[in-house]
Every structure is written in C-alpha cells, then in structure tokens.
Design an enzyme around this catalytic site. Structure first.
Site, PDB file in Angstrom:
ATOM      1  N   VAL A  30       0.860  -1.184   0.000  1.00  0.00           N
ATOM      2  CA  VAL A  30       0.000   0.000   0.000  1.00  0.00           C
ATOM      3  C   VAL A  30       0.895   1.231   0.000  1.00  0.00           C
ATOM      4  CG1 VAL A  30      -1.800   1.274   1.204  1.00  0.00           C
ATOM      5  CG2 VAL A  30      -1.832  -1.225   1.230  1.00  0.00           C
ATOM      6  N   ASP A 140     -12.937 -11.846   8.060  1.00  0.00           N
ATOM      7  CA  ASP A 140     -11.630 -11.576   8.676  1.00  0.00           C
ATOM      8  C   ASP A 140     -11.688 -10.309   9.535  1.00  0.00           C
ATOM      9  OD1 ASP A 140      -9.010 -12.270   9.238  1.00  0.00           O
ATOM     10  OD2 ASP A 140      -8.175 -11.198   7.524  1.00  0.00           O
TER      11      ASP A 140
END
Length: 297
Positions: A30, A140
């Site tokens: 990222v 998750d």
C-alpha cells in the site's frame, strides 16, 4: 552502503504521484499517493506483477475491489478507482486514513473501558449491517482490520480489507467461491467454529468474530490462546471460553458476559442472528453516557 529505496519509479500511474510506501501485506503493498486530478491524498493498494499468474489471487484482488465498490458507508473504507500500472500491475485507490488500527490501540492501552468498547463496536456493526444486507460476509474481522480515525474516545471506525469477503448474493456478478468446503481461511484467533472447520459460512461467522473482538477489547486477550495453530483451531471448535468478568475479575464486566458468550456460541443458531441484534444488546448494556455513534443500519 546506502539504504535501498522501494522501486517507486516502476509504479507508473497516469493519474497519481506516489509519495511513499505505507505498508506491506499478503496481497501486495500500500502506497501513499496524490491524485493529480482531484489534488488529494489517496492510498493505493498494488497487486505485484508476480501475482498476475495466480488466478486465485487475481480473483481475490478483483473481488475485494468489487465488494468495496458496492459498500458505501461511513464505517467502511471508501474506494475510488480500479486500474493498471504502466508495467501491468493491478491497483485500486482508496481514501487515505489518518489515525491507528484497533490493534495498535489495544497494544498501547490494554483493555478498553466498556463505554468506549461499545461505542467502537456499534460502528463496526453499522458498517457490517450494510454489508450483510448486500450478501457480503467479511470473514476476517480483527483489530488489524479496524482503523480508528479522529480524536481519542470519539473515533470514527473504518472497516478495512475485504480480501477474504464471501459474497452470498448470487446476483452480484461474482464468479464463484474462492474457497472450497474443507478449507479454512481467516485469522485463527477470530475464526468461528464453522470457519475453523472449513465448513460453509454465512453472516453469523462475522458475529462470532465480533464476539472475539468484544472479548479482546474488554480483557486485553482473545477468547482462546494456544502455542500452535492446530491447538487454537481445536479450542475455537470445541472449547467454551472463560467469561470476560472471570478473566479480568472485574464486576463491571458482568453485564457484558451474557452478550459476549452468546456471540461466541459454537452453534451459530444460538448466536445473535444479526449484527443489529448484537448492537442492540450492546447499546442496552451501557446506560452511561458516551460519544454519539453512527446508527446501525
């Protein structure tokens, strides 16, 4: 010898200028970037070129973008654009968040007060209620995937990382499941029994994860701990957790025990049947004043 810098020059975006790398995950890196069109900062998640030959990873990356593109909610990270770099890597741009993850907060502060715990989890429920309404299961939910923006005690929660999301809505244009029965995907400390067993899951697997989050936020530890993966998964499937009030010996948590233990029921039929039901129980458990929250659903 000089420190090697990330090969930012290889990340050629027509509409973004890359500033620096923010982090690295299992599905790529990222980067912080600035949009040339809107003149704003964004975060760009890039799927490395070496992953392009992996059909499962390509589908998972594409699915995460499609899921986020369908979920426009104040408590879910906002997605802007999906594209491809000049060298062929896939990417998507999303809002750039300032703050810290719930994981970082818990590591620094330990257990949270009941009122703050409820305030934060009600926001998670608000975002997940919209996801569940659209047939999307996160699979998750964990402290690392909850980002807290704003000042301490009055944060806005942003739910991150829908890379393992399961789409139950067959009209969504999804190309089918990424996992098969018998496969367990997720984070073991927050896995539901059915998830740990590799069984088919539905929205109630997220409710179990919310129970694990509630437990962790109140006590500072997850419901189950073990040295090895097999031992942890066994406990998730077969063992009953110790009530939070007994784990930290705090009478203030007694009213939270029933909520937490119901969310952590092994049989999903005995859990809360919706995140709205879970949020309603949380809201009714704290008569004390607390910051204003985002309404659930």
């Amino acid at each position: 010898m000089s420190e090697q810098r990330p090969p930012l020059a290889t990340l050629e975006f027509s509409d973004y200028h890359v500033v620096r790398k923010l982090g690295q995950g299992g599905m790529g890196a990222v980067y912080l970037a600035r949009s040339k069109r809107e003149d704003r900062q964004v975060a760009i998640k890039v799927l490395p070129q070496e992953f392009l030959a992996r059909e499962d990873l390509l589908r998972r990356f594409n699915r995460e973008y499609r899921v986020l593109d369908r979920l426009r909610h104040p408590n879910i990270v906002e997605i802007y654009e999906f594209g491809q770099t000049a060298t062929g890597s896939l990417f998507y741009a999303m809002e750039c968040l300032e703050g810290q993850t719930l994981a970082a907060l818990l590591q620094h502060s330990g257990p949270l007060p009941v009122a703050r715990t409820v305030y934060l989890l009600e926001q998670v429920c608000s975002g997940m209620a919209v996801a569940h309404d659209r047939g999307i299961v996160h699979r998750d939910l964990k402290p690392e995937n909850l980002f807290l923006c704003g000042r301490s005690g009055a944060e806005q929660v942003k739910i991150l990382d829908f890379g393992l999301a399961k789409c139950l809505d067959t009209t969504s244009g999804d190309q089918g499941p990424l996992t098969r029965t018998g496969q367990a995907f997720g984070t073991p400390s927050y896995m539901s029994p059915e998830q740990a067993s590799g069984k088919l899951v539905d929205h109630r697997t997220d409710i179990y994860a919310l129970g694990c989050l509630l437990y962790r936020m109140l006590t500072g530890v997850p419901p189950f701990e073990a040295e090895g993966l097999a031992g942890l998964l066994y406990k998730q499937v077969f063992e009953e957790p110790v009530p939070p009030s007994k784990r930290v010996h705090a009478s203030v948590l007694l009213r939270m025990d029933a909520i937490c233990m119901k969310a952590l029921k092994k049989d999903r039929e005995h859990r809360f049947q919706s995140v709205r039901e879970f949020a309603s129980a949380l809201c009714g458990s704290t008569p004390m004043s607390r910051p204003r929250r985002t309404p659930v659903g």
